[in-house]
Scaffold this motif. Structure first.
Motif, short mmCIF file in Angstrom:
data_model
loop_
_atom_site.label_atom_id
_atom_site.label_comp_id
_atom_site.label_asym_id
_atom_site.label_seq_id
_atom_site.Cartn_x
_atom_site.Cartn_y
_atom_site.Cartn_z
N SER A 154 2.92 7.77 -42.23
CA SER A 154 3.66 9.02 -42.13
C SER A 154 5.10 8.73 -41.70
O SER A 154 5.33 8.29 -40.57
N ARG A 155 6.05 8.98 -42.58
CA ARG A 155 7.47 8.82 -42.23
C ARG A 155 7.85 9.75 -41.08
O ARG A 155 8.67 9.40 -40.24
N LYS A 156 7.26 10.95 -41.06
CA LYS A 156 7.58 11.93 -40.04
C LYS A 156 7.24 11.43 -38.64
O LYS A 156 7.82 11.90 -37.67
N SER A 157 6.30 10.51 -38.54
CA SER A 157 5.89 10.02 -37.22
C SER A 157 6.83 8.95 -36.67
O SER A 157 6.71 8.56 -35.52
N VAL A 187 2.91 5.28 -34.34
CA VAL A 187 3.12 5.96 -35.62
C VAL A 187 1.76 6.31 -36.23
O VAL A 187 0.76 5.68 -35.95
N ASP A 188 1.77 7.34 -37.07
CA ASP A 188 0.57 7.70 -37.83
C ASP A 188 0.50 6.78 -39.04
O ASP A 188 1.40 6.78 -39.88
N ALA A 189 -0.57 6.00 -39.11
CA ALA A 189 -0.76 5.08 -40.23
C ALA A 189 -2.25 5.02 -40.55
O ALA A 189 -3.08 5.04 -39.64
N PHE A 190 -2.55 4.92 -41.81
CA PHE A 190 -3.93 4.96 -42.26
C PHE A 190 -4.21 3.75 -43.16
O PHE A 190 -4.06 3.83 -44.38
N PRO A 191 -4.60 2.61 -42.57
CA PRO A 191 -4.80 1.41 -43.37
C PRO A 191 -5.93 1.54 -44.39
O PRO A 191 -5.89 0.90 -45.43
N GLY A 192 -6.89 2.40 -44.12
CA GLY A 192 -8.00 2.58 -45.05
C GLY A 192 -7.57 3.13 -46.40
O GLY A 192 -8.19 2.85 -47.42
N ILE A 193 -6.48 3.92 -46.40
CA ILE A 193 -5.98 4.48 -47.66
C ILE A 193 -4.57 4.00 -47.99
O ILE A 193 -3.98 4.44 -48.97
N GLY A 194 -4.02 3.12 -47.15
CA GLY A 194 -2.70 2.55 -47.42
C GLY A 194 -1.57 3.55 -47.32
O GLY A 194 -0.70 3.62 -48.18
N GLU A 195 -1.56 4.32 -46.23
CA GLU A 195 -0.55 5.37 -46.08
C GLU A 195 0.05 5.36 -44.68
O GLU A 195 -0.64 5.11 -43.70
#
Length: 112
Positions: free
Chosen positions: A72-75, A62-70
């Motif tokens: 992607s539901r689409k992933s 999945v697309d996840a960005f721990p640095g900004i806490g986000e």
């Protein structure tokens, strides 16, 4: 090159990678308890733009960005066995990521 989670099917090399991740014991993995998925294994890969998620025998990237806490539901499109996650599974995965992001210090994690 198209991002792996942007496609609806995994390539053979991506499926091989997911199988390798299932067998690997990594010190950076997080086990997050969920309502019905049990202990969800979350492992941020590389610089943290892709995360490995495992629930029992099933896994996905999945697309996840721990640095900004986000996240992607689409992933959240497909498990490695070819099945699509249910709406309830998607929500549990998003909530599990939110809990992880909160532990990392993000007070307002988000899903896009």
């Amino acid at each position: 090159m198209e991002h792996p989670v942007a496609r609806s099917r995994y390539t053979k090399s991506e499926l091989d990678f997911l199988e390798e991740q299932k067998r690997a014991e990594r010190p950076n993995e997080i086990i997050q308890k969920t309502r019905s998925l049990g202990g969800l294994i979350i492992r941020f890969l590389g610089r943290g733009e892709v995360a490995y998620v495992q629930s029992g025998p099933k896994a996905m990237l999945v697309d996840a960005f721990p640095g900004i806490g986000e996240i992607s539901r689409k992933s959240l499109k497909q498990w490695d066995d070819g099945t699509k996650p249910t709406d309830d599974e998607r929500e549990e995965i998003v909530e599990a990521f939110f809990e992880v992001f909160r532990k990392l210090g993000h007070s307002s994690p988000k899903a896009t």
